[in-house]
Enzyme design. Structure first.
Site, short mmCIF file in Angstrom:
data_model
loop_
_atom_site.label_atom_id
_atom_site.label_comp_id
_atom_site.label_asym_id
_atom_site.label_seq_id
_atom_site.Cartn_x
_atom_site.Cartn_y
_atom_site.Cartn_z
N TYR B 199 13.64 5.62 -20.64
CA TYR B 199 13.02 5.41 -19.32
C TYR B 199 11.86 6.39 -19.15
CZ TYR B 199 16.50 2.05 -17.76
OH TYR B 199 17.25 0.92 -17.64
N CYS B 384 29.32 -9.44 -23.29
CA CYS B 384 28.39 -10.56 -23.57
C CYS B 384 27.06 -10.38 -22.83
CB CYS B 384 29.02 -11.88 -23.14
SG CYS B 384 29.28 -12.05 -21.36
#
Lengths: 60, 688
Positions: B199, B384
């Site tokens: 970041y 997922c």
């Protein structure tokens, strides 16, 4: 190896995805897709956009 | 039932400065669970508060909501300017403290080159006139501004501009002022986001992203000046005793822009290596940080910070354990952390707490179930990212996740209620109905479970001899242990709720079944490309995954979508030699497939030299070969002991939908586990 999508000129709806071959038999357009699926549509090819892989069919 | 004794170390107190935390379980800050809203103009977000309160009610020790930009993405207002929300925050903090939990607010300096630009945002970021027009609403150029001129991680043709010193100073002030208001609202501490995951602050600290020549670039001290000045400003505004944590990536695990290092790989680190990390951890502690909330990675090596199911469990623990030796402040660890391993690491003094995120979305009550010895009742997260974090990208695109997902992060594929509780509400029925569910896959079981909870009488009719449907094949690879656990969880829930199940029962005509309503969950069937030789020599994905057919060493996979790539990974892990042939210009060239997942697979194949033919097709399949035709029409004959065709599915409903017949899952539209489970809810909550 990009395949085309075929659309109905009027309704803008998709007629077939992953269209591999298009044949014209008289007043009928025969679409075959990647998986061997076949669709026979009374009409004419109105437009083919090779850059965007779009085929527009004027359905009778 | 009593709790497993091995977990006891997790339920001991610890301190951050003088603040006592009741146990060693920390909610990982996940973008989208921010108390001030996500992306939209800041406000007190009731939906996030609802989820966070449920997690606090269920025995999480330290709650850290997702990142709160100190300046709004949309509207560009500084957080500290909107005072009203801090009053609402104060009321919420009283409620949280009643549970015994503590809460830190995570504040972010921003994204820099990691800003997930969609193609439309990329247009703004790279066109001064358009960006100026859009500026009052969104300033894409500012959002992507970075230490130096850098390539954006997402859009191919966008470079960042250099952030100005004035902008740095404004951000530092905003951290201090916002932290002060948080403290006044009763917030227990703040976390600075972040010298982590590449970041903005991390980009300042890393040589490959900081080529400045002013006081914020060059030497070690200059590169780390920005995060140091932030903690010093917070301490000045809030006092030395107010706890300030830092989100910290021990190692960058980065080989190049957009290329990460695989677990166990011997590589040249272009970001933060261990030598610098040992020095930086102590330096940041001495500057005033009271805790390091750790993992690994950058946006170029995203699977370390957001590990998909292919990454090892507890994947960052070893590096975090090492860095703890160099500091005295508490060190916590995130990254597929499992309770047994986390408890042992706490007991051995390797870490001070384990940090868990997505599992709380899948089941906010999992800690309570752990404490009650009811582990089997925990609905597992399968990593997922299909609903919590489906920022996606493939060759030539920016972030092409659906806009609705961009503005609603942190929902959950297996638990539709998370961050979506208003839409997915369960109401008891006053009119119990007999509901016939055709198909015992995940969709059918979830529909039955919800209908049963609501008071209806579901019956599942499954033509095979077992429940699970196509998800049994999907869960077959070795790295899908959590998917297997999910199938078992569903079977237990069906049994627990006394739902009638008829196996080896094929329903060909709904009229044969007496019911008030019918749910058709009969799934889909594999597509087949009519390639010469395919009929004889090409198996389907399920034939391989369910071991209906054995495979030789050289295996050609036709289709480089997610299934094809996961099979290639599974084959490689079994010592086979997979080859992937894909007609599009990239593997997994679809939207809404998390880049952390897809980039792992792409990097894995590149690092391990798995042959991948893009923009190519298979022209012929023989007994022990295939002929591949590439874009330039060149044909190559490659050895193939086995060929697997993995080119998608088409729906197989046994009946069309009508007033009392409802289609769900792949039978309705081929999708993923999210569309199957959410689709089951969509129908099951509406049957009156």
């Amino acid at each position: 190896m990009c395949l085309a999508n075929a659309y109905d000129m009027e309704s803008k709806k998709i007629l077939m995805e992953n269209t591999k071959t298009i044949e014209v038999e008289g007043d009928t357009v025969v679409l075959t897709d990647l998986f061997g699926g076949v669709k026979r549509i009374k009409g004419v090819i109105a437009n083919i956009d090779l850059e965007d892989n779009r085929v527009i069919i004027k359905v009778a | 039932m009593p709790m497993n004794k091995d977990y006891e170390p997790l339920f001991t107190e610890w301190k951050i400065r003088d603040l006592t935390i009741k146990n060693r379980i920390v909610l990982a800050p996940m973008g989208g669970t921010c108390l001030f809203g996500w992306m939209e103009p800041n406000h007190f977000d009731k939906e996030a508060a609802k989820l966070l309160k449920k997690i606090a009610d269920n025995n999480c020790g330290l709650i850290i909501p997702g990142i709160a930009p100190v300046r709004d993405v949309l509207g560009r207002q500084w957080l500290y300017k909107n005072k009203r929300k801090f009053d609402q925050l104060a009321e919420f903090m009283d409620e949280v403290h009643k549970t015994g939990a503590k809460l830190f607010i995570q504040l972010t300096a921003g994204f820099g080159r990691s800003m997930a630009l969609s193609d439309s945002l990329a247009m703004l970021a790279s066109n001064k006139v358009l960006n100026t027009i859009a500026k009052p609403i969104i300033d894409a150029e500012y959002l992507t501004a970075a230490p130096s001129v850098l390539p954006n991680r997402w859009a191919d043709n966008v470079t960042t501009r250099e952030i100005t010193i004035k902008e740095i100073e404004d951000i530092i002030y905003a951290f201090a002022e916002t932290a002060r208001l948080c403290k006044e609202a009763g917030v227990d501490g703040v976390e600075v986001h972040a010298v982590h995951e590449g970041y903005l602050l991390d980009q300042f600290t890393l040589k490959y992203t900081n080529q400045r020549t002013d006081e914020y670039g060059g030497s070690f001290e200059n590169r780390y000046r920005f995060p140091v000045e932030i903690v010093q400003a917070i301490k000045a505004a809030c006092g030395e005793d107010y706890p300030v944590s830092l989100r910290y990536s021990v190692l960058s695990k980065t080989k190049a822009f957009r290329e990460g290092a695989m677990p166990g790989e011997d590589y040249i680190e272009i970001g933060r290596d261990m030598e610098e990390s040992e020095k930086a951890a102590k330096y940041l502690q001495d500057a005033g940080y009271d805790m390091l909330n750790c993992d690994n990675g950058t946006y170029d090596a995203w699977y370390w910070a957001h590990p998909p199911q292919y990454m090892p469990l507890n994947c960052n623990l070893e590096d975090v354990t090492h860095i703890k030796k160099f500091v005295d402040i508490p060190v916590t660890c995130a990254g597929r952390m499992q309770p047994d391993v986390g408890a042992k690491a706490v007991k051995d003094g390797d870490i001070d707490a384990m940090v868990v995120g997505r599992q709380f979305l899948a089941d906010p009550t999992w800690v309570t179930k752990l404490m009650k010895g009811k582990e089997k009742d925990i609905r597992p997260c399968i990593c997922c990212h299909a609903a919590c974090f489906n920022l996606s990208k493939h060759e030539g695109t920016g972030n092409d996740q659906d806009f609705n997902d961009t503005i609603h992060m942190c929902r959950c594929a297996v638990n539709p209620v998370s961050m979506n509780s208003e839409h997915y509400k369960l109401r008891k029925t006053r009119n119990p109905k007999k509901v016939a569910i055709i198909g015992g896959g995940i969709g059918g079981m979830e529909a039955a479970r919800i209908l049963s909870i609501r008071g209806h009488i579901p019956t599942i009719y499954e033509k095979s001899d077992k429940l699970g449907g196509i998800f049994i094949a999907a869960a077959a690879p070795s790295f899908k242990e959590k998917d297997k656990q999910l199938i078992d969880w569903y079977k237990r829930q069906v049994k627990k709720r006394g739902i009638e199940v008829k196996l080896n029962y094929e329903v060909k005509n709904l009229a044969d079944i007496d019911a008030d309503e019918y749910i058709v969950a009969t799934g889909a069937e594999a597509n087949r490309i009519p390639i010469p030789g395919a009929e004889e020599y090409a198996m389907d994905a399920c034939d391989y995954l369910l071991e209906k057919e054995q495979v030789g060493d050289n295996v050609v996979i036709i289709g480089g979508g997610l299934t094809g790539c996961e099979m290639a990974l599974d084959l490689y892990n079994k010592g086979k030699k997979p080859i992937i042939v894909e007609m599009k210009n990239d593997l997994m060239a679809v939207p809404n497939l998390c880049l952390a997942n897809s980039s792992y697979l792409r990097d894995f194949f590149r690092t391990n030299k798995v042959p991948v033919y893009l923009e190519s097709g298979v022209k012929e399949i023989g007994k022990d070969y295939v002929i591949i035709e590439e874009k330039n029409k060149r044909q190559t004959k490659v050895p193939a002991d086995s060929v697997i065709m993995s080119v998608g599915y088409h729906s197989m409903p046994i009946e069309n939908s009508s007033r009392h017949v409802h289609l769900i899952g792949d039978a309705k539209k081929v999708g993923n586990l999210r569309s199957v489970i959410w689709g089951a809810w969509d129908v099951a909550i509406k049957i009156k």
